[in-house]
Scaffold this motif. Structure first.
Motif, PDB file in Angstrom:
ATOM      1  N   GLN A   1       0.760  -1.235   0.014  1.00  0.00           N
ATOM      2  CA  GLN A   1      -0.073   0.076   0.030  1.00  0.00           C
ATOM      3  C   GLN A   1       0.780   1.274   0.028  1.00  0.00           C
ATOM      4  OE1 GLN A   1      -2.014   0.802   3.726  1.00  0.00           O
ATOM      5  NE2 GLN A   1      -3.855   1.308   2.398  1.00  0.00           N
ATOM      6  N   ALA A   2       0.345   2.097  -0.761  1.00  0.00           N
ATOM      7  CA  ALA A   2       1.320   3.577  -0.687  1.00  0.00           C
ATOM      8  C   ALA A   2       1.616   4.150   0.596  1.00  0.00           C
ATOM      9  CB  ALA A   2       0.619   4.679  -1.498  1.00  0.00           C
ATOM     10  N   ALA A   3       0.986   3.936   1.702  1.00  0.00           N
ATOM     11  CA  ALA A   3       1.165   4.361   2.975  1.00  0.00           C
ATOM     12  C   ALA A   3       2.573   3.793   3.520  1.00  0.00           C
ATOM     13  CB  ALA A   3       0.125   4.359   4.011  1.00  0.00           C
ATOM     14  N   SER A   4       2.516   2.630   3.324  1.00  0.00           N
ATOM     15  CA  SER A   4       3.577   1.467   3.923  1.00  0.00           C
ATOM     16  C   SER A   4       4.974   2.199   3.379  1.00  0.00           C
ATOM     17  CB  SER A   4       3.371   0.158   3.297  1.00  0.00           C
ATOM     18  OG  SER A   4       4.487  -0.577   3.565  1.00  0.00           O
ATOM     19  N   GLN A   5       4.934   2.513   2.139  1.00  0.00           N
ATOM     20  CA  GLN A   5       6.157   3.165   1.396  1.00  0.00           C
ATOM     21  C   GLN A   5       6.726   4.290   2.340  1.00  0.00           C
ATOM     22  OE1 GLN A   5       8.119   1.666  -0.676  1.00  0.00           O
ATOM     23  NE2 GLN A   5       9.566   3.346  -1.001  1.00  0.00           N
ATOM     24  N   HIS A   6       5.908   5.123   2.686  1.00  0.00           N
ATOM     25  CA  HIS A   6       6.179   6.114   3.478  1.00  0.00           C
ATOM     26  C   HIS A   6       6.491   5.853   4.878  1.00  0.00           C
ATOM     27  CE1 HIS A   6       4.721   8.966   0.105  1.00  0.00           C
ATOM     28  NE2 HIS A   6       3.339   8.395   0.317  1.00  0.00           N
ATOM     29  N   PHE A   7       6.172   5.077   5.372  1.00  0.00           N
ATOM     30  CA  PHE A   7       6.553   4.500   6.772  1.00  0.00           C
ATOM     31  C   PHE A   7       7.891   3.769   6.726  1.00  0.00           C
ATOM     32  CE2 PHE A   7       6.586   0.899   9.731  1.00  0.00           C
ATOM     33  CZ  PHE A   7       6.501   1.493  10.804  1.00  0.00           C
ATOM     34  N   LEU A   8       8.140   2.977   5.583  1.00  0.00           N
ATOM     35  CA  LEU A   8       9.483   2.255   5.487  1.00  0.00           C
ATOM     36  C   LEU A   8      10.650   3.044   5.065  1.00  0.00           C
ATOM     37  CD1 LEU A   8       7.890  -1.116   4.051  1.00  0.00           C
ATOM     38  CD2 LEU A   8       9.081  -0.897   6.524  1.00  0.00           C
ATOM     39  N   GLU A   9      10.297   4.003   4.388  1.00  0.00           N
ATOM     40  CA  GLU A   9      11.548   4.836   3.783  1.00  0.00           C
ATOM     41  C   GLU A   9      12.251   5.441   4.607  1.00  0.00           C
ATOM     42  OE1 GLU A   9      10.274   7.332   0.596  1.00  0.00           O
ATOM     43  OE2 GLU A   9      10.535   5.551  -0.959  1.00  0.00           O
ATOM     44  N   PRO A  10      11.910   6.094   5.660  1.00  0.00           N
ATOM     45  CA  PRO A  10      12.804   6.728   6.690  1.00  0.00           C
ATOM     46  C   PRO A  10      13.685   5.682   7.519  1.00  0.00           C
ATOM     47  CG  PRO A  10      10.651   7.679   6.867  1.00  0.00           C
ATOM     48  CD  PRO A  10      10.604   6.236   5.901  1.00  0.00           C
ATOM     49  N   ILE A  11      13.046   4.488   7.605  1.00  0.00           N
ATOM     50  CA  ILE A  11      13.827   3.460   8.198  1.00  0.00           C
ATOM     51  C   ILE A  11      14.693   2.644   7.620  1.00  0.00           C
ATOM     52  CG2 ILE A  11      13.549   1.286   9.699  1.00  0.00           C
ATOM     53  CD1 ILE A  11      10.423   2.265  10.347  1.00  0.00           C
ATOM     54  N   PHE A  12      14.183   2.183   6.197  1.00  0.00           N
ATOM     55  CA  PHE A  12      15.153   1.591   5.271  1.00  0.00           C
ATOM     56  C   PHE A  12      15.281   2.470   4.120  1.00  0.00           C
ATOM     57  CE2 PHE A  12      12.532  -1.463   7.764  1.00  0.00           C
ATOM     58  CZ  PHE A  12      13.715  -2.391   8.212  1.00  0.00           C
ATOM     59  N   PRO A  13      16.027   3.625   3.965  1.00  0.00           N
ATOM     60  CA  PRO A  13      16.018   4.330   2.858  1.00  0.00           C
ATOM     61  C   PRO A  13      16.577   3.704   1.661  1.00  0.00           C
ATOM     62  CG  PRO A  13      17.737   5.170   4.453  1.00  0.00           C
ATOM     63  CD  PRO A  13      17.017   4.040   5.123  1.00  0.00           C
ATOM     64  N   ARG A  14      17.291   2.973   1.709  1.00  0.00           N
ATOM     65  CA  ARG A  14      17.870   2.201   0.515  1.00  0.00           C
ATOM     66  C   ARG A  14      17.275   1.068   0.156  1.00  0.00           C
ATOM     67  NH1 ARG A  14      23.931   3.462   2.217  1.00  0.00           N
ATOM     68  NH2 ARG A  14      23.695   5.635   2.373  1.00  0.00           N
ATOM     69  N   THR A  15      16.588   0.279   1.002  1.00  0.00           N
ATOM     70  CA  THR A  15      16.200  -0.946   0.818  1.00  0.00           C
ATOM     71  C   THR A  15      14.737  -0.919   1.354  1.00  0.00           C
ATOM     72  OG1 THR A  15      16.986  -1.557   3.145  1.00  0.00           O
ATOM     73  CG2 THR A  15      18.602  -2.031   1.238  1.00  0.00           C
ATOM     74  N   SER A  16      13.770  -0.039   0.909  1.00  0.00           N
ATOM     75  CA  SER A  16      12.384  -0.194   1.719  1.00  0.00           C
ATOM     76  C   SER A  16      11.811  -1.476   0.590  1.00  0.00           C
ATOM     77  CB  SER A  16      11.677   1.092   1.380  1.00  0.00           C
ATOM     78  OG  SER A  16      11.810   1.611   0.139  1.00  0.00           O
ATOM     79  N   HIS A  17      12.120  -1.488  -0.593  1.00  0.00           N
ATOM     80  CA  HIS A  17      11.504  -2.419  -1.583  1.00  0.00           C
ATOM     81  C   HIS A  17      11.825  -3.804  -0.945  1.00  0.00           C
ATOM     82  CE1 HIS A  17      15.591  -2.290  -3.379  1.00  0.00           C
ATOM     83  NE2 HIS A  17      15.235  -3.626  -3.547  1.00  0.00           N
ATOM     84  N   LEU A  18      13.139  -4.236  -0.583  1.00  0.00           N
ATOM     85  CA  LEU A  18      13.401  -5.450   0.185  1.00  0.00           C
ATOM     86  C   LEU A  18      12.546  -5.600   1.597  1.00  0.00           C
ATOM     87  CD1 LEU A  18      17.127  -5.589  -0.442  1.00  0.00           C
ATOM     88  CD2 LEU A  18      15.492  -7.052  -1.373  1.00  0.00           C
TER      89      LEU A  18
END
Length: 167
Positions: free
Chosen positions: A34-51
């Motif tokens: 979901q789009a909101a998940s990306q916003h949550f994960l990017e600060p924690i995993f900036p380079r590997t949010s897709h993983l």
């Protein structure tokens, strides 16, 4: 294992993982794509949010499958260790971008992409569906067979769990 066979297997895994999430068919209670998940994960995993998204969905799907199948079964989300390593290596490359683009287009597009992976000889079923020996996971036809079973289940509003055993 050939890269294109692995790529097909990874694509099917990503599509089934996405379609099984809560906002699509609700087989597992996650919303990693979901789009909101990306916003949550990017600060924690900036380079590997897709993983992080990938691993979250795989783990959620693995648990649901493991609860529905007998101990020792292999399935799309629990494959032999060397195959899991190969899929991870492929996921860290650019190979994951094709299905992720389809996922971003929504449920119908993802289901259509899953159907396009399905083989003409794929069976359908409900609940656990045996597809043979785990050695088949390294053959060209397995991703098409698995894609067909999942696509039929999603289309008919049932749950199917294709599995393999070590003989």
């Amino acid at each position: 294992m050939k890269r294109d066979l692995l790529s097909d297997l990874l694509h099917v895994r990503l599509l089934v993982g996405y379609l099984g999430e809560a906002d699509q068919y609700g087989w597992w209670k996650t919303n990693f794509y979901q789009a909101a998940s990306q916003h949550f994960l990017e600060p924690i995993f900036p380079r590997t949010s897709h993983l992080a998204r990938y691993h979250g969905v795989v783990e959620a799907a693995r648990r649901v499958h493991d609860e529905s199948l007998s101990v020792g079964s292999y399935h799309l989300f629990r494959l032999p260790e060397e195959l899991e390593h190969d899929l991870y290596a492929l996921m860290t490359s650019d190979a994951h971008k094709g299905p992720l683009g389809t996922i971003s287009q929504g449920k119908d597009s993802a289901l259509s992409a899953l159907r396009s992976h399905a083989s003409d000889t794929a069976t359908s079923g409900e609940g656990p569906v045996s597809i043979g020996n785990v050695d088949l996971a390294r053959t060209a036809g397995i991703s098409g067979q698995v894609a067909g079973i999942y696509a039929a289940a999603y289309t008919h509003g049932t749950k199917a769990f294709p599995y393999m055993v070590r003989q």
